[in-house]
Design an enzyme around this catalytic site. Structure first.
Site, short mmCIF file in Angstrom:
data_model
loop_
_atom_site.label_atom_id
_atom_site.label_comp_id
_atom_site.label_asym_id
_atom_site.label_seq_id
_atom_site.Cartn_x
_atom_site.Cartn_y
_atom_site.Cartn_z
CG HIS A 1 -0.14 6.96 2.63
ND1 HIS A 1 -0.49 5.67 2.36
CD2 HIS A 1 0.58 6.93 3.77
CE1 HIS A 1 -0.01 4.88 3.30
NE2 HIS A 1 0.65 5.60 4.17
C1 UD1 Z 1 1.57 7.59 8.94
C2 UD1 Z 1 2.64 6.52 9.19
C3 UD1 Z 1 2.51 5.45 8.12
C4 UD1 Z 1 1.09 4.91 8.01
C5 UD1 Z 1 0.14 6.07 7.81
C6 UD1 Z 1 -1.28 5.61 7.75
C7 UD1 Z 1 4.77 7.34 10.12
C8 UD1 Z 1 6.17 7.67 9.85
N1 UD1 Z 1 3.99 7.09 9.07
O1 UD1 Z 1 1.89 8.20 7.69
O2 UD1 Z 1 3.36 4.38 8.49
O3 UD1 Z 1 1.01 4.04 6.91
O4 UD1 Z 1 0.30 6.98 8.91
O5 UD1 Z 1 -2.13 6.63 7.29
O6 UD1 Z 1 4.38 7.32 11.28
N2 UD1 Z 1 -2.41 14.85 7.97
C9 UD1 Z 1 -3.57 15.56 8.13
N3 UD1 Z 1 -4.49 15.12 9.06
C10 UD1 Z 1 -4.28 13.99 9.80
C11 UD1 Z 1 -3.08 13.29 9.62
C12 UD1 Z 1 -2.15 13.73 8.70
O7 UD1 Z 1 -3.81 16.55 7.48
O8 UD1 Z 1 -5.16 13.63 10.61
C13 UD1 Z 1 -1.44 15.30 6.94
C14 UD1 Z 1 -0.44 16.33 7.44
O9 UD1 Z 1 -0.13 17.19 6.39
C15 UD1 Z 1 0.78 15.49 7.73
C16 UD1 Z 1 0.69 14.40 6.66
O10 UD1 Z 1 -0.70 14.20 6.47
O11 UD1 Z 1 1.98 16.19 7.68
C17 UD1 Z 1 1.37 13.15 7.03
O12 UD1 Z 1 0.89 12.64 8.27
P1 UD1 Z 1 1.85 11.73 9.19
O13 UD1 Z 1 1.08 11.22 10.35
O14 UD1 Z 1 3.12 12.43 9.46
O15 UD1 Z 1 2.23 10.52 8.24
P2 UD1 Z 1 1.30 9.62 7.31
O16 UD1 Z 1 1.68 9.88 5.91
O17 UD1 Z 1 -0.14 9.70 7.70
#
Ligand code: UD1
Length: 353
Positions: free
Chosen positions: A202
């Site tokens: 991811h």
């Molecule tokens: C975040 C953390 C990372 C951690 C990871 C665990 C930061 C910078 N990154 O990354 O350190 O390892 O969580 O999973 O804080 N999305 C959904 N549904 C959700 C959550 C996310 O669809 O419930 C999708 C969205 O498109 C979003 C993308 O995933 O833009 C990324 O989510 P985000 O929370 O920004 O970062 P992670 O990659 O999950």
């Protein structure tokens, strides 16, 4: 004493579980969820399965660019801190939720404690590395999981604020492993024990560039056993955007798993392939060989003990790496004894009560 825990992303819910249990009868524990993760499988299922009390506050900030997301949390947390008036704020790990909570608290003169302090990848391309460094330097109490983390903090002049408590992920993992031993749960993945790899990918450095993601997916698809790809929503969205299918060759796409099911899948697998920090350590604690698709790791002990191998630029060596002979058995316990959450609560009461 009132302690406010701020969480928002999946790995933080796992760390919150043993802390919330250890707080019972010791402190007035209040929980704020930023809403960084909001899908049922990325959030609610952890609160349910791990017996975590429902959050007292939920900001519902959702996804966004780093500045917009972190800024929305900072704004919302300021109001929560005013309303709940905690004696200290406990922040977890290295996500944007961690940094937002640390800044919100420090600006309101509320003591901040950072759980999982002192980890470093020394890779400034990672958002987590900025979050860790900035959070550690804003915090009053640094709760370090390992000796290596203690050393990093000392090197940055933060030794006097540091307490070695161990790793709370060990606490929760051992509890779940023992529960699985008693209940004989069926596997939640569609494969035979020992006949598959568990995979998660991811991180931005592996998913944002179409060329990099295509190379990783192609290599995973060529492996000798089914690769159960527990697809993070970020990966699903980016694959769609780049026009790639996640189902190719040996790859089998599945939804993210609840925590007990993940632990069961890992311990019954032939190996783990990941770019997650937590999963590298979970694999080690379950003594499942791990291959990490990153140039470096914060969890250096897993590599030094032979249970984790890093593969980054040269994906051509991935197939042989995942098939390598089993590592030498070890009873080393660099991540503590499963009692880190009790030590954490003790350290918080000592420092701030
Ligand atoms: C975040 C953390 C990372 C951690 C990871 C665990 C930061 C910078 N990154 O990354 O350190 O390892 O969580 O999973 O804080 N999305 C959904 N549904 C959700 C959550 C996310 O669809 O419930 C999708 C969205 O498109 C979003 C993308 O995933 O833009 C990324 O989510 P985000 O929370 O920004 O970062 P992670 O990659 O999950």
């Amino acid at each position: 004493m009132r302690i406010l825990s701020v969480v928002g992303a999946r790995p933080q819910f796992v760390k919150l579980a043993p802390i919330a249990a250890a707080m019972k009868g010791r402190a007035d524990h209040v929980i704020a969820h930023t809403g960084q993760h909001y899908d049922e499988l990325m959030s609610d299922v952890f609160f349910r399965d791990l017996g975590i009390p429902a959050p007292d506050f939920n900001l519902g900030v959702g996804s966004g660019k780093h500045g917009a997301q972190t800024g929305a949390m900072l704004h919302g947390l300021e109001q929560i801190l005013e309303e709940s008036a905690p004696d200290c704020v406990l922040v977890y790990g290295d996500t944007n939720s961690t940094l937002a909570a640390a800044i919100a608290a420090v600006k309101m003169h509320i003591p901040v404690a950072h759980l999982e302090a002192g980890l470093r990848s020394f890779n400034r391309r990672m958002p987590e590395e900025h979050n860790r460094v900035l959070t550690d330097h804003s915090s009053d109490l640094l709760l370090a999981p390992t000796e290596v983390a203690v050393q990093h903090l000392a090197n940055e002049g933060l030794g006097s604020r540091t307490v070695l408590v161990g790793d709370v992920m060990t606490d929760v993992l051992f509890k779940v492993r023992d529960m699985l031993d008693r209940t004989n749960e069926p596997l939640a993945v569609n494969a035979e024990p020992g006949g598959y790899y568990v995979c998660t990918i991811h991180r931005p450095d592996n998913t944002d560039s179409p060329d990099r993601l295509a190379a990783i997916l192609g290599t995973l698809g060529s492996l000798d056993k089914p690769v159960i790809l527990l697809a993070h929503p970020r990966l699903v969205h980016l694959a769609e955007k780049h026009g790639f299918s996640l189902e190719q060759g040996s790859l089998r796409v599945a939804s993210p798993l609840a925590y007990p099911q993940l632990v069961n899948a890992v311990r019954n697998s032939a190996g783990v392939i990941t770019d997650s920090g937590g999963l590298q350590k979970e694999a080690f604690l379950l003594r499942t060989p791990c291959t990490t698709i990153r140039p470096e790791t914060e969890w250096v002990e897993t590599v030094e003990l032979g249970w984790n191998v890093l593969v980054s630029e040269d994906l051509g060596i991935l197939a042989d790496t995942v098939k390598r002979p089993a590592p030498e058995a070890t009873d080393a316990a660099p991540y503590g004894d499963g009692k880190a959450s009790e030590r954490t609560v003790e350290a918080l009461l000592d420092a701030f009560a």
